[in-house]
Design a protein around this motif. Sequence first.
Motif, PDB file in Angstrom:
ATOM      1  N   PHE A  34       0.729  -0.976   0.112  1.00  0.00           N
ATOM      2  CA  PHE A  34      -0.003  -0.051  -0.103  1.00  0.00           C
ATOM      3  C   PHE A  34       1.028   1.228  -0.043  1.00  0.00           C
ATOM      4  O   PHE A  34       0.343   2.341  -0.452  1.00  0.00           O
ATOM      5  CB  PHE A  34      -0.952  -0.010   1.379  1.00  0.00           C
ATOM      6  CG  PHE A  34      -2.254  -0.701   0.915  1.00  0.00           C
ATOM      7  CD1 PHE A  34      -2.222  -2.055   0.906  1.00  0.00           C
ATOM      8  CD2 PHE A  34      -3.565  -0.122   0.922  1.00  0.00           C
ATOM      9  CE1 PHE A  34      -3.450  -2.819   0.428  1.00  0.00           C
ATOM     10  CE2 PHE A  34      -4.684  -0.802   0.762  1.00  0.00           C
ATOM     11  CZ  PHE A  34      -4.737  -2.048   0.449  1.00  0.00           C
ATOM     12  N   LEU A  46      -3.776   4.190  -1.121  1.00  0.00           N
ATOM     13  CA  LEU A  46      -4.503   4.655  -0.071  1.00  0.00           C
ATOM     14  C   LEU A  46      -4.622   6.465  -0.286  1.00  0.00           C
ATOM     15  O   LEU A  46      -3.619   6.801  -0.747  1.00  0.00           O
ATOM     16  CB  LEU A  46      -4.427   4.618   1.378  1.00  0.00           C
ATOM     17  CG  LEU A  46      -3.150   5.214   1.895  1.00  0.00           C
ATOM     18  CD1 LEU A  46      -3.301   5.595   3.493  1.00  0.00           C
ATOM     19  CD2 LEU A  46      -2.063   3.910   2.059  1.00  0.00           C
ATOM     20  N   GLN A  47      -5.885   7.038   0.016  1.00  0.00           N
ATOM     21  CA  GLN A  47      -5.715   8.343  -0.048  1.00  0.00           C
ATOM     22  C   GLN A  47      -6.333   8.983   1.325  1.00  0.00           C
ATOM     23  O   GLN A  47      -5.223   9.114   2.143  1.00  0.00           O
ATOM     24  CB  GLN A  47      -6.807   9.044  -1.050  1.00  0.00           C
ATOM     25  CG  GLN A  47      -5.810   9.010  -2.492  1.00  0.00           C
ATOM     26  CD  GLN A  47      -6.870   9.269  -3.596  1.00  0.00           C
ATOM     27  OE1 GLN A  47      -7.620  10.168  -3.704  1.00  0.00           O
ATOM     28  NE2 GLN A  47      -6.939   8.371  -4.765  1.00  0.00           N
ATOM     29  N   GLY A  57      -7.249   7.228   3.598  1.00  0.00           N
ATOM     30  CA  GLY A  57      -6.824   5.968   4.472  1.00  0.00           C
ATOM     31  C   GLY A  57      -8.217   5.486   5.365  1.00  0.00           C
ATOM     32  O   GLY A  57      -7.867   4.398   6.420  1.00  0.00           O
ATOM     33  N   CYS A  94     -10.793   3.430   4.554  1.00  0.00           N
ATOM     34  CA  CYS A  94     -11.004   2.116   3.989  1.00  0.00           C
ATOM     35  C   CYS A  94      -9.918   1.168   4.590  1.00  0.00           C
ATOM     36  O   CYS A  94      -9.827   0.092   4.501  1.00  0.00           O
ATOM     37  CB  CYS A  94     -11.792   2.000   2.629  1.00  0.00           C
ATOM     38  SG  CYS A  94     -10.022   2.280   1.588  1.00  0.00           S
ATOM     39  N   THR A  95      -8.774   1.763   4.661  1.00  0.00           N
ATOM     40  CA  THR A  95      -7.379   0.977   4.379  1.00  0.00           C
ATOM     41  C   THR A  95      -7.225  -0.187   5.524  1.00  0.00           C
ATOM     42  O   THR A  95      -6.876  -1.247   5.076  1.00  0.00           O
ATOM     43  CB  THR A  95      -6.206   2.049   4.580  1.00  0.00           C
ATOM     44  OG1 THR A  95      -6.259   2.955   3.642  1.00  0.00           O
ATOM     45  CG2 THR A  95      -5.006   1.256   4.276  1.00  0.00           C
ATOM     46  N   CYS A 111     -14.296   1.948  -1.048  1.00  0.00           N
ATOM     47  CA  CYS A 111     -13.437   3.006  -1.055  1.00  0.00           C
ATOM     48  C   CYS A 111     -13.732   4.136  -1.835  1.00  0.00           C
ATOM     49  O   CYS A 111     -14.003   4.025  -3.003  1.00  0.00           O
ATOM     50  CB  CYS A 111     -12.125   2.627  -1.578  1.00  0.00           C
ATOM     51  SG  CYS A 111     -10.920   3.993  -1.552  1.00  0.00           S
ATOM     52  N   CYS A 167     -12.273   6.862  -2.337  1.00  0.00           N
ATOM     53  CA  CYS A 167     -10.934   7.888  -2.798  1.00  0.00           C
ATOM     54  C   CYS A 167     -10.382   7.408  -4.108  1.00  0.00           C
ATOM     55  O   CYS A 167     -10.379   8.062  -5.089  1.00  0.00           O
ATOM     56  CB  CYS A 167     -10.049   8.129  -1.745  1.00  0.00           C
ATOM     57  SG  CYS A 167     -10.952   8.681  -0.248  1.00  0.00           S
ATOM     58  N   THR A 168      -9.982   6.180  -3.947  1.00  0.00           N
ATOM     59  CA  THR A 168      -8.934   5.561  -4.911  1.00  0.00           C
ATOM     60  C   THR A 168      -9.301   4.992  -6.023  1.00  0.00           C
ATOM     61  O   THR A 168      -8.585   5.247  -7.111  1.00  0.00           O
ATOM     62  CB  THR A 168      -8.154   4.398  -4.171  1.00  0.00           C
ATOM     63  OG1 THR A 168      -9.052   3.535  -4.057  1.00  0.00           O
ATOM     64  CG2 THR A 168      -7.484   4.861  -2.973  1.00  0.00           C
ATOM     65  N   ILE A 171      -5.233   0.060  -5.071  1.00  0.00           N
ATOM     66  CA  ILE A 171      -5.526  -0.976  -3.943  1.00  0.00           C
ATOM     67  C   ILE A 171      -5.181  -2.245  -4.725  1.00  0.00           C
ATOM     68  O   ILE A 171      -4.454  -3.140  -4.063  1.00  0.00           O
ATOM     69  CB  ILE A 171      -6.871  -0.884  -3.423  1.00  0.00           C
ATOM     70  CG1 ILE A 171      -7.124   0.428  -2.599  1.00  0.00           C
ATOM     71  CG2 ILE A 171      -7.138  -2.238  -2.392  1.00  0.00           C
ATOM     72  CD1 ILE A 171      -8.513   0.687  -2.044  1.00  0.00           C
ATOM     73  N   SER A 175      -1.735  -2.600  -4.910  1.00  0.00           N
ATOM     74  CA  SER A 175      -0.965  -2.828  -3.629  1.00  0.00           C
ATOM     75  C   SER A 175      -0.844  -4.314  -3.378  1.00  0.00           C
ATOM     76  O   SER A 175       0.107  -4.798  -3.019  1.00  0.00           O
ATOM     77  CB  SER A 175      -1.439  -2.204  -2.673  1.00  0.00           C
ATOM     78  OG  SER A 175      -1.654  -0.669  -3.142  1.00  0.00           O
TER      79      SER A 175
END
Length: 153
Positions: free
Chosen positions: A86, A92-93, A95, A97-98, A129, A131-132, A137, A140
Amino acid sequence: MTINDEVVTREVEPRVLLVHFLRDHAGLTGTHWGCDTSNCGACVVWLDGEPVKSCTVLAAMAAGHEIRTIEGLERPDGLDPVQQGFMQCHGLQCGFCTPGMMMTSRWLLDHHPDPSEAEIRECLSGQLCRCTGYDNIVRSVRWAAEHPTKEPV
Ligand code: FES
Ligand code: FES
Protein backbone atom coordinates in the motif's frame (compact mmCIF):
# COMPACT_ATOMS: atom_id res chain seq x y z
CA MET A 1 -11.13 -12.67 24.13
CA THR A 2 -7.66 -12.64 22.70
CA ILE A 3 -6.79 -9.59 20.62
CA ASN A 4 -3.54 -9.60 18.70
CA ASP A 5 -2.20 -12.35 20.98
CA GLU A 6 -3.11 -10.52 24.19
CA VAL A 7 -5.89 -11.62 26.48
CA VAL A 8 -8.39 -8.80 26.97
CA THR A 9 -11.15 -9.05 29.56
CA ARG A 10 -13.88 -6.45 30.02
CA GLU A 11 -17.46 -6.41 31.19
CA VAL A 12 -19.74 -4.89 28.57
CA GLU A 13 -23.42 -4.53 27.91
CA PRO A 14 -24.82 -7.29 25.69
CA ARG A 15 -25.63 -4.77 22.94
CA VAL A 16 -22.02 -3.63 22.44
CA LEU A 17 -20.74 -4.37 18.95
CA LEU A 18 -17.29 -5.79 18.44
CA VAL A 19 -16.20 -2.70 16.48
CA HIS A 20 -17.10 -0.49 19.45
CA PHE A 21 -15.50 -2.90 21.88
CA LEU A 22 -12.25 -2.76 19.96
CA ARG A 23 -12.26 1.03 19.62
CA ASP A 24 -13.84 2.22 22.84
CA HIS A 25 -13.04 -0.52 25.35
CA ALA A 26 -9.75 -1.94 24.07
CA GLY A 27 -8.42 1.36 22.69
CA LEU A 28 -7.65 -0.12 19.28
CA THR A 29 -8.86 2.64 17.01
CA GLY A 30 -7.19 1.26 13.91
CA THR A 31 -10.40 -0.59 13.15
CA HIS A 32 -12.70 1.99 11.59
CA TRP A 33 -16.43 2.39 11.95
CA GLY A 34 -17.87 3.60 8.70
CA CYS A 35 -21.53 2.72 8.33
CA ASP A 36 -22.84 0.37 11.00
CA THR A 37 -25.02 -1.21 8.32
CA SER A 38 -22.63 -3.89 7.07
CA ASN A 39 -21.92 -2.08 3.82
CA CYS A 40 -18.53 -0.39 3.93
CA GLY A 41 -16.10 -2.98 5.27
CA ALA A 42 -13.97 -0.42 7.09
CA CYS A 43 -14.49 -2.46 10.25
CA VAL A 44 -13.09 -5.78 8.99
CA VAL A 45 -11.02 -7.75 11.51
CA TRP A 46 -10.26 -11.45 11.77
CA LEU A 47 -12.34 -13.64 14.06
CA ASP A 48 -10.56 -16.96 14.54
CA GLY A 49 -8.60 -16.26 11.38
CA GLU A 50 -11.54 -15.32 9.15
CA PRO A 51 -12.39 -11.78 8.06
CA VAL A 52 -15.61 -10.45 9.55
CA LYS A 53 -17.27 -7.08 9.59
CA SER A 54 -16.94 -6.26 13.24
CA CYS A 55 -20.10 -4.14 13.18
CA THR A 56 -22.03 -7.34 12.55
CA VAL A 57 -20.65 -9.16 15.60
CA LEU A 58 -21.55 -8.54 19.21
CA ALA A 59 -18.53 -8.23 21.48
CA ALA A 60 -20.02 -10.94 23.69
CA MET A 61 -20.06 -13.30 20.71
CA ALA A 62 -16.30 -12.94 20.45
CA ALA A 63 -15.75 -14.03 24.05
CA GLY A 64 -13.24 -16.85 24.11
CA HIS A 65 -12.25 -16.26 20.49
CA GLU A 66 -9.20 -14.83 18.77
CA ILE A 67 -9.36 -11.43 17.16
CA ARG A 68 -6.73 -9.85 14.97
CA THR A 69 -6.90 -6.20 14.05
CA ILE A 70 -4.81 -3.92 11.89
CA GLU A 71 -2.63 -3.22 14.93
CA GLY A 72 -1.68 -6.90 14.85
CA LEU A 73 -0.86 -7.06 11.16
CA GLU A 74 2.70 -5.81 11.41
CA ARG A 75 5.31 -8.55 11.71
CA PRO A 76 7.74 -8.67 14.62
CA ASP A 77 10.51 -7.61 12.25
CA GLY A 78 8.64 -4.91 10.34
CA LEU A 79 5.70 -4.14 8.13
CA ASP A 80 3.69 -6.86 6.48
CA PRO A 81 4.16 -6.95 2.69
CA VAL A 82 0.55 -5.83 2.32
CA GLN A 83 1.36 -2.70 4.31
CA GLN A 84 4.47 -2.21 2.21
CA GLY A 85 2.46 -2.72 -0.97
CA PHE A 86 0.00 0.00 0.00
CA MET A 87 2.95 2.30 0.58
CA GLN A 88 4.72 1.40 -2.64
CA CYS A 89 1.64 1.63 -4.87
CA HIS A 90 -0.14 4.50 -3.14
CA GLY A 91 -3.04 2.25 -2.21
CA LEU A 92 -4.73 4.84 -0.05
CA GLN A 93 -5.73 8.45 0.00
CA CYS A 94 -7.76 9.36 3.10
CA GLY A 95 -6.98 5.96 4.62
CA PHE A 96 -10.41 5.35 6.09
CA CYS A 97 -10.99 2.09 4.24
CA THR A 98 -7.38 0.99 4.54
CA PRO A 99 -7.40 -1.12 7.73
CA GLY A 100 -10.23 -3.28 6.45
CA MET A 101 -8.71 -3.49 2.99
CA MET A 102 -5.42 -4.65 4.45
CA MET A 103 -6.96 -7.26 6.73
CA THR A 104 -8.93 -8.80 3.88
CA SER A 105 -5.95 -8.61 1.53
CA ARG A 106 -3.67 -10.38 4.00
CA TRP A 107 -6.28 -13.10 4.44
CA LEU A 108 -6.54 -13.48 0.66
CA LEU A 109 -2.78 -13.83 0.21
CA ASP A 110 -2.53 -16.31 3.08
CA HIS A 111 -5.05 -18.53 1.30
CA HIS A 112 -4.28 -17.66 -2.31
CA PRO A 113 -0.73 -16.33 -2.65
CA ASP A 114 -0.92 -15.41 -6.34
CA PRO A 115 -4.38 -13.95 -7.00
CA SER A 116 -5.34 -12.40 -10.33
CA GLU A 117 -6.64 -8.86 -10.50
CA ALA A 118 -10.17 -10.23 -10.86
CA GLU A 119 -9.75 -12.42 -7.80
CA ILE A 120 -8.47 -9.49 -5.75
CA ARG A 121 -11.39 -7.36 -6.83
CA GLU A 122 -13.86 -10.11 -5.98
CA CYS A 123 -12.32 -10.68 -2.56
CA LEU A 124 -12.45 -6.96 -1.77
CA SER A 125 -15.91 -6.51 -3.23
CA GLY A 126 -17.51 -6.26 0.21
CA GLN A 127 -15.48 -3.17 0.99
CA LEU A 128 -15.92 0.36 -0.24
CA CYS A 129 -13.33 3.00 -0.99
CA ARG A 130 -14.53 6.48 -1.82
CA CYS A 131 -11.14 7.85 -2.84
CA THR A 132 -8.88 5.64 -4.88
CA GLY A 133 -11.04 4.13 -7.59
CA TYR A 134 -9.65 0.78 -6.40
CA ASP A 135 -6.92 0.49 -9.06
CA ASN A 136 -4.07 1.31 -6.70
CA ILE A 137 -5.50 -0.94 -4.02
CA VAL A 138 -5.45 -3.85 -6.45
CA ARG A 139 -1.89 -2.92 -7.49
CA SER A 140 -0.89 -2.84 -3.82
CA VAL A 141 -2.16 -6.36 -3.23
CA ARG A 142 -0.43 -7.60 -6.37
CA TRP A 143 2.79 -5.94 -5.14
CA ALA A 144 2.46 -7.83 -1.86
CA ALA A 145 1.86 -11.07 -3.76
CA GLU A 146 5.01 -10.47 -5.77
CA HIS A 147 7.09 -9.57 -2.69
CA PRO A 148 5.98 -12.13 -0.08
CA THR A 149 9.28 -12.06 1.75
CA LYS A 150 10.22 -8.44 1.16
CA GLU A 151 12.71 -7.22 3.67
CA PRO A 152 10.99 -5.21 6.39
CA VAL A 153 11.09 -1.44 6.10
S1 FES B 1 -18.83 -0.18 9.80
FE1 FES B 1 -18.99 -2.33 9.47
S2 FES B 1 -19.42 -2.58 7.37
FE2 FES B 1 -19.34 -0.40 7.67
S1 FES C 1 -8.67 5.77 0.78
FE1 FES C 1 -10.35 7.02 1.33
S2 FES C 1 -11.99 5.61 1.49
FE2 FES C 1 -10.38 4.44 0.67
